[in-house]
Scaffold this motif. Structure first.
Motif, PDB file in Angstrom:
ATOM      1  N   ILE A  69      46.995  97.220  66.294  1.00 58.93           N
ATOM      2  CA  ILE A  69      47.235  98.753  66.707  1.00 58.93           C
ATOM      3  C   ILE A  69      45.984  98.514  67.791  1.00 58.93           C
ATOM      4  O   ILE A  69      44.860  98.892  66.844  1.00 58.93           O
ATOM      5  CB  ILE A  69      47.760  99.114  65.782  1.00 58.93           C
ATOM      6  CG1 ILE A  69      48.349 100.788  66.812  1.00 58.93           C
ATOM      7  CG2 ILE A  69      46.603  99.637  64.800  1.00 58.93           C
ATOM      8  CD1 ILE A  69      49.381 101.395  65.547  1.00 58.93           C
ATOM      9  N   VAL A  70      46.119  99.317  69.271  1.00 59.96           N
ATOM     10  CA  VAL A  70      45.580 100.137  69.826  1.00 59.96           C
ATOM     11  C   VAL A  70      46.279 101.446  70.609  1.00 59.96           C
ATOM     12  O   VAL A  70      47.089 101.598  70.131  1.00 59.96           O
ATOM     13  CB  VAL A  70      45.379  99.277  71.095  1.00 59.96           C
ATOM     14  CG1 VAL A  70      44.484  99.719  72.396  1.00 59.96           C
ATOM     15  CG2 VAL A  70      45.023  97.827  71.061  1.00 59.96           C
ATOM     16  N   SER A  71      44.785 102.808  69.820  1.00 64.67           N
ATOM     17  CA  SER A  71      45.504 103.915  69.590  1.00 64.67           C
ATOM     18  C   SER A  71      44.271 104.740  69.641  1.00 64.67           C
ATOM     19  O   SER A  71      43.170 104.482  69.081  1.00 64.67           O
ATOM     20  CB  SER A  71      46.486 104.538  68.710  1.00 64.67           C
ATOM     21  OG  SER A  71      46.781 105.407  69.074  1.00 64.67           O
ATOM     22  N   GLY A 127      37.102 109.149  67.788  1.00 60.22           N
ATOM     23  CA  GLY A 127      36.297 109.126  65.584  1.00 60.22           C
ATOM     24  C   GLY A 127      36.318 109.074  64.905  1.00 60.22           C
ATOM     25  O   GLY A 127      35.843 109.691  64.048  1.00 60.22           O
ATOM     26  N   LEU A 128      37.493 108.247  64.293  1.00 59.86           N
ATOM     27  CA  LEU A 128      37.647 107.889  63.223  1.00 59.86           C
ATOM     28  C   LEU A 128      36.690 106.520  62.742  1.00 59.86           C
ATOM     29  O   LEU A 128      36.955 105.016  63.650  1.00 59.86           O
ATOM     30  CB  LEU A 128      38.906 107.589  62.423  1.00 59.86           C
ATOM     31  CG  LEU A 128      39.717 108.747  63.232  1.00 59.86           C
ATOM     32  CD1 LEU A 128      41.257 108.517  63.002  1.00 59.86           C
ATOM     33  CD2 LEU A 128      39.583 109.593  62.149  1.00 59.86           C
ATOM     34  N   ARG A 129      36.401 106.692  61.942  1.00 63.09           N
ATOM     35  CA  ARG A 129      35.820 104.805  60.919  1.00 63.09           C
ATOM     36  C   ARG A 129      36.516 104.369  60.721  1.00 63.09           C
ATOM     37  O   ARG A 129      37.241 104.835  60.319  1.00 63.09           O
ATOM     38  CB  ARG A 129      34.456 105.331  59.667  1.00 63.09           C
ATOM     39  CG  ARG A 129      33.509 106.466  60.504  1.00 63.09           C
ATOM     40  CD  ARG A 129      32.175 106.772  59.247  1.00 63.09           C
ATOM     41  NE  ARG A 129      33.600 106.789  57.913  1.00 63.09           N
ATOM     42  CZ  ARG A 129      34.065 107.755  56.875  1.00 63.09           C
ATOM     43  NH1 ARG A 129      33.145 109.496  58.069  1.00 63.09           N
ATOM     44  NH2 ARG A 129      34.310 108.050  55.951  1.00 63.09           N
ATOM     45  N   ALA A 132      47.260  93.255  56.719  1.00 69.10           N
ATOM     46  CA  ALA A 132      45.733  93.434  57.230  1.00 69.10           C
ATOM     47  C   ALA A 132      45.820  93.599  58.731  1.00 69.10           C
ATOM     48  O   ALA A 132      47.551  94.039  59.350  1.00 69.10           O
ATOM     49  CB  ALA A 132      45.756  91.397  57.650  1.00 69.10           C
ATOM     50  N   ILE A 133      45.104  94.835  59.479  1.00 72.15           N
ATOM     51  CA  ILE A 133      45.499  95.818  59.819  1.00 72.15           C
ATOM     52  C   ILE A 133      43.979  95.725  60.780  1.00 72.15           C
ATOM     53  O   ILE A 133      42.485  95.564  60.194  1.00 72.15           O
ATOM     54  CB  ILE A 133      45.117  96.748  59.171  1.00 72.15           C
ATOM     55  CG1 ILE A 133      46.160  97.678  57.869  1.00 72.15           C
ATOM     56  CG2 ILE A 133      44.695  98.103  60.413  1.00 72.15           C
ATOM     57  CD1 ILE A 133      45.693  98.651  57.566  1.00 72.15           C
ATOM     58  N   HIS A 134      44.088  95.268  61.863  1.00 77.52           N
ATOM     59  CA  HIS A 134      42.932  95.668  63.008  1.00 77.52           C
ATOM     60  C   HIS A 134      43.261  96.966  64.514  1.00 77.52           C
ATOM     61  O   HIS A 134      44.350  96.414  65.058  1.00 77.52           O
ATOM     62  CB  HIS A 134      43.142  94.375  63.681  1.00 77.52           C
ATOM     63  CG  HIS A 134      43.483  93.060  62.963  1.00 77.52           C
ATOM     64  ND1 HIS A 134      41.442  92.229  62.727  1.00 77.52           N
ATOM     65  CD2 HIS A 134      44.061  92.200  62.463  1.00 77.52           C
ATOM     66  CE1 HIS A 134      41.521  92.148  61.856  1.00 77.52           C
ATOM     67  NE2 HIS A 134      42.946  91.107  61.013  1.00 77.52           N
ATOM     68  N   ALA A 135      42.865  97.483  63.667  1.00 83.43           N
ATOM     69  CA  ALA A 135      42.905  99.003  64.836  1.00 83.43           C
ATOM     70  C   ALA A 135      41.900  99.620  65.703  1.00 83.43           C
ATOM     71  O   ALA A 135      40.842  99.334  65.441  1.00 83.43           O
ATOM     72  CB  ALA A 135      42.925 100.044  63.692  1.00 83.43           C
ATOM     73  N   TYR A 136      42.182  99.711  66.539  1.00 84.97           N
ATOM     74  CA  TYR A 136      41.329  99.839  68.450  1.00 84.97           C
ATOM     75  C   TYR A 136      41.399 100.881  68.654  1.00 84.97           C
ATOM     76  O   TYR A 136      42.074 101.335  68.747  1.00 84.97           O
ATOM     77  CB  TYR A 136      41.714  97.896  68.811  1.00 84.97           C
ATOM     78  CG  TYR A 136      40.584  97.079  68.353  1.00 84.97           C
ATOM     79  CD1 TYR A 136      39.679  96.609  67.959  1.00 84.97           C
ATOM     80  CD2 TYR A 136      42.123  96.480  67.864  1.00 84.97           C
ATOM     81  CE1 TYR A 136      39.388  95.243  67.837  1.00 84.97           C
ATOM     82  CE2 TYR A 136      42.203  94.825  67.308  1.00 84.97           C
ATOM     83  CZ  TYR A 136      40.552  93.995  67.528  1.00 84.97           C
ATOM     84  OH  TYR A 136      40.220  93.484  66.799  1.00 84.97           O
ATOM     85  N   LEU A 137      40.528 101.296  68.998  1.00 88.87           N
ATOM     86  CA  LEU A 137      40.568 102.152  70.457  1.00 88.87           C
ATOM     87  C   LEU A 137      40.778 101.650  71.585  1.00 88.87           C
ATOM     88  O   LEU A 137      40.447 100.066  71.924  1.00 88.87           O
ATOM     89  CB  LEU A 137      38.980 103.023  70.449  1.00 88.87           C
ATOM     90  CG  LEU A 137      38.616 104.421  70.054  1.00 88.87           C
ATOM     91  CD1 LEU A 137      37.390 104.347  69.635  1.00 88.87           C
ATOM     92  CD2 LEU A 137      40.044 105.408  69.363  1.00 88.87           C
ATOM     93  N   PRO A 138      41.593 102.072  72.786  1.00 87.02           N
ATOM     94  CA  PRO A 138      41.655 101.467  74.380  1.00 87.02           C
ATOM     95  C   PRO A 138      40.061 100.796  74.751  1.00 87.02           C
ATOM     96  O   PRO A 138      40.226  99.673  75.026  1.00 87.02           O
ATOM     97  CB  PRO A 138      42.249 102.347  75.027  1.00 87.02           C
ATOM     98  CG  PRO A 138      43.095 103.449  73.792  1.00 87.02           C
ATOM     99  CD  PRO A 138      41.899 103.352  73.064  1.00 87.02           C
TER     100      PRO A 138
END
Length: 103
Positions: free
Chosen positions: A43-45, A50-52, A77-83
């Motif tokens: 997920i990219v959002s 500002g979040l760790r 399994a989570i892969h969380a990114y900023l744009p």
């Protein structure tokens, strides 16, 4: 509605610019056709600004809510990114030690 579709629907509240949900249940022990227990989310959002990493995961867990737990999603399994961090690919999932073996 399948768990996969419910998860996708719930993650929309994070306004993702990219969202991929993969059902990886077939690669884990105890799998049978139609089982939904192990998922990989990419997920990219901007919601992650500002979040760790752990805080990003907590946001995803909060969105998933009661879909996580006994009888529902066992592993996420989570892969969380900023744009600005997103390169277009997420890491591959490791093989499960209890995965069905091919004969």
């Amino acid at each position: 509605m399948s768990l996969e579709l419910q998860l996708i629907e719930r993650l929309q509240q994070l306004s993702p610019s990219h969202l991929e949900v993969l059902n990886e249940s077939a690669g884990h022990g105890g799998y049978y056709p139609g089982k939904e227990s192990h998922f990989k989310v990419t997920i990219v959002s901007d919601a992650f600004a500002g979040l760790r990493l752990v805080q990003r995961h907590q946001k995803v867990y909060a969105a998933a809510g009661d879909l996580l737990g006994a009888g529902n999603i066992h592993a996420l399994a989570i892969h969380a990114y900023l744009p600005t961090e997103w390169t277009g690919t997420a890491p591959a999932s490791p093989e499960c030690a209890h995965a069905p073996k091919e004969a």
